[in-house]
Write an enzyme that holds these catalytic residues in place. Sequence first.
Site, short mmCIF file in Angstrom:
data_model
loop_
_atom_site.label_atom_id
_atom_site.label_comp_id
_atom_site.label_asym_id
_atom_site.label_seq_id
_atom_site.Cartn_x
_atom_site.Cartn_y
_atom_site.Cartn_z
N SER A 187 0.80 -1.23 0.00
CA SER A 187 0.00 0.00 0.00
C SER A 187 0.83 1.28 0.00
CB SER A 187 -0.94 0.01 1.20
OG SER A 187 -1.79 -1.11 1.15
N ILE A 234 2.38 2.89 2.28
CA ILE A 234 1.91 3.77 3.36
C ILE A 234 2.91 3.74 4.52
CG2 ILE A 234 0.09 4.11 5.08
CD1 ILE A 234 -0.81 4.49 2.17
N HIS A 252 2.40 4.11 8.07
CA HIS A 252 1.28 4.19 9.02
C HIS A 252 1.67 5.00 10.25
CE1 HIS A 252 -1.24 1.33 6.88
NE2 HIS A 252 -0.15 0.61 6.66
N GLU A 300 4.61 -8.33 8.18
CA GLU A 300 3.47 -7.86 7.40
C GLU A 300 3.24 -6.40 7.75
OE1 GLU A 300 -0.29 -9.38 8.83
OE2 GLU A 300 0.66 -10.16 10.62
N CYS A 307 5.22 9.06 -21.61
CA CYS A 307 4.14 9.26 -20.64
C CYS A 307 4.65 9.86 -19.35
CB CYS A 307 3.45 7.94 -20.34
SG CYS A 307 2.74 7.15 -21.78
N CYS A 366 0.79 4.37 -21.08
CA CYS A 366 0.93 3.42 -22.20
C CYS A 366 1.64 2.16 -21.76
CB CYS A 366 1.59 4.07 -23.41
SG CYS A 366 3.37 3.85 -23.57
#
Lengths: 413, 477
Positions: free
Chosen positions: B45, B47, B49, B334, B400, B435
Amino acid sequence: MKQIDLVIIGGGPAGMSAAVAAYESGVRNLLILERDAHLGGILQQCIHNGFGLHRFGEELTGPEYAWRYEKQVWELNIPYMLNTMVLDISPDKVVTATNSEEGIFQIQAKAVILAMGCRERAKGALNIAGTRPAGIYSAGTAQKYVNLKGYMPGKNVVILGSGDIGLIMARRMTLEGAKVHAVCELMPYSGGLARNIEQCLNDFNIPLKLSHTVVEIHGKERLEGVTIAKVDERRRPIAETREYIPCDTLLLSVGLIPENELSKTASVPLDRVTGGAVVDQDRQTEVEGIFACGNVLHVHDLVDYVSEEAEIAGKSAAAYIAGENAEKVDVALHTDGKIRYTVPQRITQKKAVTVFFRVADVYRNVTVKVKDGDNVVYSRKKPKVAPGEMESITLKPETFANAGALSFELEVQ
Amino acid sequence: MYDIVVIGAGVVGGMIARELSAYRLALCIVEKKHDVAMGASSANSAIVHAGFDAKVGSLKAKLNVRGSEMMEKVCEELGVKYKNNGSLVIGFNDEDRATVEELYKRGTANGVKNLKVLDSDELHAIEPNVSKNAVCALHAPTGSIVCPYELTVAAIGNAMDNGADLKLDFEVTDIRDKGDYFEIVSAGETLQAKYIINAAGVYSDAIAKMVGDTSFTVHPRRGEYVLLDKECGTLVSHTIFRTPSKMGKGILVSPTVDGNLLTGPTSVDIEDKDDRSTTPEGLAHVMREALENVDSVMFNKTITSFCGLRAVGSTGDFIINLPRERFVNVAGIESPGLSSAPAIAEYVIELLANAGMPLEKNASYQPRRVAMHAFREASMEEKNAIIKKDPAYGRIICRCETVTEGEILNAIRTNPKPRDLDGVKRRTRAQMGRCQGGFCSPYIVEMLAKEMNVSYETVTKFGGESLINVGKTKEVK
């Protein structure tokens, strides 16, 4: 800052054709900016024939077609810069670009023609479940590997999407010794040209599976296979029809998207349906002095039409620079949904206008009607229309001179 | 003979290696994949935290809060993008409100600063696109975002610049105890090391077992994500979580440091530690729940979807211990593993010091690394000065994401050197845009082949059999 009357963004078929038309209309201080190492755009890798039938009355390959225009660019001494990427266009037409020789530089233009072309929709956008191995390419990328680099992306191929590049690549991969197992098309009809289905699939016994899609991708490192399934009328996969096809390559031909990132930097309003700018009959966008043509404006089936459209933009940009104008009107063009879009979307001058449009589905025995309120100002019967084939009609100035808006409608018998 | 070998080149192994490279140690990182950051660190994610989720008193809580405090400085030193955007946990009903209150209490007990419970008006004032049905939220101003693979690459590159070795394609098949050192065996090569750090992610239980430690297991928990175009990157400014359940923190909607919008993850326990496939149900779940939390997430602007595997340990907490002399487990990392990584590294050094490992400062240690995105963020004048010196910086390869040939060549030549298309992608963002490499990948294949002095058709997407081309035209049988 360098001052240039007309800057053309892109040296593909649209950009070159626009440049030649502008030159022939009197513009001398102009410049083409091209990001690739050569002029010609995507035509460079389209080594198959079939280009130029409408324009030149003969069948040319992509590079041959491009050469017809490149030659004119050379002969007319129209300046161009290669390996040059435009980074930004401001609404007041300051173009910022970069290349190895000049670094990042800016040009103040009087007029700009957007001719950046389009790109392929990528695999990620489809959200297909499964793994993420090597061996999945957009059809155009595979075409580049095969035709320009001389390498084969794979041997056992499934193609998702029956757009023209997908059809062309089905034949190309076959000719190079690969086995193309199937072309799957989500819709109940192909978005490609009828002649390509005939010449690229039927002539090689490659099955076209309509109303089918790829639902899962298998393989940890290199692609090992795909699961395909038939879809219902709401395009949802039907579980019982799942079928596994072993393959090492999946090519995607699932749509082309006009590349309008630069148009956005210039605050050019875009049409949600075409993905390109909203333009008038001159291909002028809603930002004064910025024009657009070719696949950046809307995706074309044939390069011949790109050239035609680019000439309109080139001539119009020349007229804009010279300050020439026809009598003004303001007519918005609306569509009924069966007709998905028109280009132009707006008529601002009282002169004859050819309006291009695409339909949303395959319809038979139709009448194309253009209405000013309840008053039908134009009507034409057609035996068949399809999303894959662009249509056009020409309106005389008297049909819209006093109209505020025209409605484009399709009557189906 | 190495003083210490770190098994696993993810963010945890990388941050530990970087910390160790500050000492005078013969150090090696071994990784079974073709590049660093190929496991959970490649897909999570992203993140940092704040630290209100973990149980009070747990190692997770302690290291999360500490790691979150350390992260900004670490990123600044390593030239890694970091953004303190704050996070919100939104609730839709009374039960959620109770959870939000509880998270507030837990976070405060964990030492998270400036937590605040917001009512609906306060929430929508700062995040107008959050669902109108949300009635409350926990606001954590210290919540941040970072790119996990960028951090991993930078940490390992920095460790290498400070003298560490990196051995890729090194799959540890056995560890032999030789009394006062270990032999670390792979198919190709055997290394000797006095100390081992086991940071092998979902495989850390298998590595521990090689030295006789069967005290824990690790299983993979699938997390599927959908990543959206930069056009959607400003839909929310905070990271938006749903009130958590037993299986995780629900589907989040968050901007990324690179300006995209990330939605996910699902949370499904699976068996196969190599199964990184997405599922139709999973992707549908992500999209459905993201739309419940935030209005008008434009999934028609999807750039890609992907799956990461969390390394879920059997104890419920991080497993950081010495099951035997000179062998450290750093397992079950985790969520909040990324957030905790700098603190985990610090904690492991403490463990090693306490266990009697001689740690003498490396006088030439350089904690700083030049940012990979330095050119991108330079002014036009600075860029022009660079292009003048090296014209490759004037040539755009990835249209891009506007990545130049100079940046790609620099990445290919910088530790840890990428050897495949995905490696270049993670370091430069070339092929990362809308792309997805359609235009630039043929050029990048060419650059890699030339720089590595190998033939064009041997270049892979991510090592092994992931070949981009299968041979020359006319020669394919």
